[in-house]
Design a protein around this motif. Structure first.
Motif, PDB file in Angstrom:
ATOM      1  N   ILE A  96      16.310  -4.235   0.290  1.00 49.80           N
ATOM      2  CA  ILE A  96      15.584  -4.427   1.537  1.00 49.80           C
ATOM      3  C   ILE A  96      16.419  -3.853   2.678  1.00 49.80           C
ATOM      4  N   GLN A  97      15.816  -2.946   3.447  1.00 48.68           N
ATOM      5  CA  GLN A  97      16.488  -2.400   4.620  1.00 48.68           C
ATOM      6  C   GLN A  97      16.170  -3.311   5.802  1.00 48.68           C
ATOM      7  N   SER A  98      17.173  -3.939   6.355  1.00 49.91           N
ATOM      8  CA  SER A  98      16.940  -4.911   7.422  1.00 49.91           C
ATOM      9  C   SER A  98      16.352  -4.262   8.670  1.00 49.91           C
ATOM     10  N   SER A  99      16.575  -2.969   8.868  1.00 44.94           N
ATOM     11  CA  SER A  99      16.024  -2.299  10.047  1.00 44.94           C
ATOM     12  C   SER A  99      14.501  -2.166   9.974  1.00 44.94           C
ATOM     13  N   LEU A 100      13.920  -2.261   8.788  1.00 47.51           N
ATOM     14  CA  LEU A 100      12.465  -2.151   8.621  1.00 47.51           C
ATOM     15  C   LEU A 100      11.764  -3.508   8.702  1.00 47.51           C
ATOM     16  N   MET A 101      12.526  -4.592   8.914  1.00 49.80           N
ATOM     17  CA  MET A 101      11.948  -5.932   8.963  1.00 49.80           C
ATOM     18  C   MET A 101      11.909  -6.438  10.402  1.00 49.80           C
ATOM     19  N   TYR A 135       7.450  -6.273   7.009  1.00 47.81           N
ATOM     20  CA  TYR A 135       8.336  -5.253   6.445  1.00 47.81           C
ATOM     21  C   TYR A 135       7.524  -3.997   6.194  1.00 47.81           C
ATOM     22  N   ALA A 136       8.029  -2.873   6.665  1.00 45.63           N
ATOM     23  CA  ALA A 136       7.380  -1.576   6.458  1.00 45.63           C
ATOM     24  C   ALA A 136       7.925  -0.966   5.174  1.00 45.63           C
ATOM     25  N   TYR A 137       7.185  -1.133   4.083  1.00 44.04           N
ATOM     26  CA  TYR A 137       7.632  -0.648   2.777  1.00 44.04           C
ATOM     27  C   TYR A 137       7.192   0.799   2.579  1.00 44.04           C
ATOM     28  N   LEU A 139       6.034   3.514   0.478  1.00 41.14           N
ATOM     29  CA  LEU A 139       5.458   3.674  -0.860  1.00 41.14           C
ATOM     30  C   LEU A 139       5.260   5.158  -1.138  1.00 41.14           C
ATOM     31  N   SER A 140       5.782   5.622  -2.263  1.00 34.95           N
ATOM     32  CA  SER A 140       5.649   7.030  -2.631  1.00 34.95           C
ATOM     33  C   SER A 140       5.361   7.125  -4.120  1.00 34.95           C
ATOM     34  N   ILE A 141       4.149   7.596  -4.453  1.00 35.91           N
ATOM     35  CA  ILE A 141       3.744   7.781  -5.840  1.00 35.91           C
ATOM     36  C   ILE A 141       3.458   9.261  -6.029  1.00 35.91           C
ATOM     37  N   PRO A 142       3.981   9.882  -7.103  1.00 30.90           N
ATOM     38  CA  PRO A 142       3.758  11.312  -7.310  1.00 30.90           C
ATOM     39  C   PRO A 142       2.270  11.677  -7.326  1.00 30.90           C
ATOM     40  N   TYR A 143       1.944  12.776  -6.699  1.00 32.06           N
ATOM     41  CA  TYR A 143       0.599  13.352  -6.606  1.00 32.06           C
ATOM     42  C   TYR A 143      -0.355  12.530  -5.749  1.00 32.06           C
ATOM     43  N   LEU A 144       0.072  11.390  -5.259  1.00 32.00           N
ATOM     44  CA  LEU A 144      -0.785  10.578  -4.398  1.00 32.00           C
ATOM     45  C   LEU A 144      -0.265  10.523  -2.972  1.00 32.00           C
ATOM     46  N   GLY A 145       0.895  11.097  -2.728  1.00 35.19           N
ATOM     47  CA  GLY A 145       1.436  11.141  -1.380  1.00 35.19           C
ATOM     48  C   GLY A 145       2.245   9.909  -1.024  1.00 35.19           C
ATOM     49  N   SER A 146       2.695   9.899   0.210  1.00 35.06           N
ATOM     50  CA  SER A 146       3.511   8.789   0.709  1.00 35.06           C
ATOM     51  C   SER A 146       2.721   7.972   1.714  1.00 35.06           C
ATOM     52  N   LYS A 147       2.917   6.675   1.668  1.00 33.43           N
ATOM     53  CA  LYS A 147       2.285   5.746   2.592  1.00 33.43           C
ATOM     54  C   LYS A 147       3.321   4.703   2.992  1.00 33.43           C
ATOM     55  N   THR A 148       3.003   3.969   4.021  1.00 34.64           N
ATOM     56  CA  THR A 148       3.821   2.833   4.404  1.00 34.64           C
ATOM     57  C   THR A 148       2.971   1.576   4.295  1.00 34.64           C
ATOM     58  N   LEU A 149       3.380   0.681   3.432  1.00 34.07           N
ATOM     59  CA  LEU A 149       2.695  -0.603   3.278  1.00 34.07           C
ATOM     60  C   LEU A 149       3.360  -1.611   4.205  1.00 34.07           C
ATOM     61  N   THR A 150       2.579  -2.293   5.007  1.00 38.02           N
ATOM     62  CA  THR A 150       3.122  -3.342   5.858  1.00 38.02           C
ATOM     63  C   THR A 150       2.930  -4.671   5.156  1.00 38.02           C
ATOM     64  N   MET A 151       4.036  -5.248   4.744  1.00 39.57           N
ATOM     65  CA  MET A 151       4.002  -6.529   4.046  1.00 39.57           C
ATOM     66  C   MET A 151       4.350  -7.624   5.042  1.00 39.57           C
ATOM     67  N   THR A 152       3.506  -8.645   5.109  1.00 38.98           N
ATOM     68  CA  THR A 152       3.758  -9.749   6.032  1.00 38.98           C
ATOM     69  C   THR A 152       3.706 -11.078   5.281  1.00 38.98           C
TER      70      THR A 152
END
Length: 161
Positions: A96-101, A135-137, A139-152
């Protein structure tokens, strides 16, 4: 001796006709199947890591709420919003990167349930403290691109001290 070699000795001409044009087809089939299989495996592992991260985000909310509950206005060092955020970000969960929380703290007076302002006595024993962690996670899955999931996750407790 392989079974194909035995068949080729018995029926040499027929064996050549049957296998003509099929050289390398297994390699192509494996390559296509492997791309799909490995993409799915990486996707599943990435989603498992996201679930792992969510577990720690919810645990951070509970730990922040506990810190605020124990360090109320009657404690030697009463908890403030910035102190709670610093405490949660310094927990040091693995991966967990504390800067993203981010940590949001709200206090509610008891029994009215009205939201307190930080200038009033919000952290008195008996009042309710609510901690929301986000937390801004990445998410990177091959061939589907990168996204940021916001987990609360949100946790609330009554201040004890």
């Amino acid at each position: 001796i392989e079974s194909g070699a035995v068949v080729a000795r018995i029926f040499p001409l027929r064996w050549r006709r049957l296998t003509r044009g099929e050289h390398g087809s297994a390699l192509v089939e494996f390559a296509v199947s492997a791309v799909v299989l490995f993409t799915m495996m990486i996707g599943v592992m990435t989603m498992c890591q996201a679930i792992y991260t969510y577990h720690y985000v919810s645990e951070a909310a509970r730990e922040g709420t506990r810190y605020a509950m124990v360090n109320g206005s009657s404690a030697t060092t009463p908890a403030t919003s910035s102190a709670i955020q610093t405490h949660v970000q310094n927990l040091g969960y693995p991966g967990i990167q504390s800067s993203l929380m981010t940590v949001t703290t709200t206090w509610k007076a008891y029994p009215s349930g009205t939201t307190c302002t930080p200038s009033s006595t919000c952290n008195n024993p008996g009042n309710l403290v609510t901690i929301k962690t986000s937390y801004a996670y990445p998410l990177s899955i091959p061939y589907l691109g990168s996204k940021t999931l916001t987990m609360t996750s949100t946790s609330a407790m009554v201040i004890a001290q």
